[in-house]
Design an enzyme around this catalytic site. Sequence first.
Site, short mmCIF file in Angstrom:
data_model
loop_
_atom_site.label_atom_id
_atom_site.label_comp_id
_atom_site.label_asym_id
_atom_site.label_seq_id
_atom_site.Cartn_x
_atom_site.Cartn_y
_atom_site.Cartn_z
N GLY A 22 -51.98 33.58 -62.84
CA GLY A 22 -52.77 34.16 -63.97
C GLY A 22 -54.34 33.68 -63.95
O GLY A 22 -55.27 34.11 -64.57
N CYS A 23 -54.77 33.11 -62.70
CA CYS A 23 -56.17 32.54 -62.51
C CYS A 23 -56.68 33.37 -61.19
O CYS A 23 -56.15 33.66 -60.39
CB CYS A 23 -56.44 31.08 -62.21
SG CYS A 23 -56.01 30.34 -63.65
N GLU A 24 -57.77 34.12 -61.38
CA GLU A 24 -58.34 34.72 -60.32
C GLU A 24 -58.74 33.64 -59.18
O GLU A 24 -58.62 33.82 -58.01
CB GLU A 24 -59.51 35.43 -60.62
CG GLU A 24 -59.47 36.74 -61.34
CD GLU A 24 -60.63 37.39 -61.62
OE1 GLU A 24 -61.41 37.54 -60.95
OE2 GLU A 24 -60.51 38.42 -62.35
#
Length: 137
Positions: free
Chosen positions: A50-52
């Site tokens: 969910g993190c770039e």
Amino acid sequence: MTLPDAAAQALQAFEHAPGWEQRARLLMQWGERLAPMSEAEKRDEHRVHGCESQVWLSAEHFDGCWHFKAYSDARLIRGLLALLLVRVEGLSAVEVEALDLPAWFTDLGLARQLSPSRSNGMNAVLKRMREYLADIR
């Protein structure tokens, strides 16, 4: 809820930073405080989805308190992680569950500068922390 000592220090430092440039510099400095994770610790089970950017999070629970370790390949994210970790260090599960992450970053004067993707990433980290809490219960 009283702040852990390091979180109170962070809050004081950021309150005295008059503008975004100074806060960004402070953010980078806080990021440098994060202990690097070994390659063995950077395994998929510690990866925060969910993190770039690539972010890893591990947790230990002893004496009723939580201790987290995190790292990212992105400098700004490392700073945000460092500020999140000082806020949750040594808290009980109930205290971690109650953490208002947007309020913490607002108190630090960083909320307006957080892009939606960074904000989502920090929320993904907090969600992963809460998953660790649920695994122990």
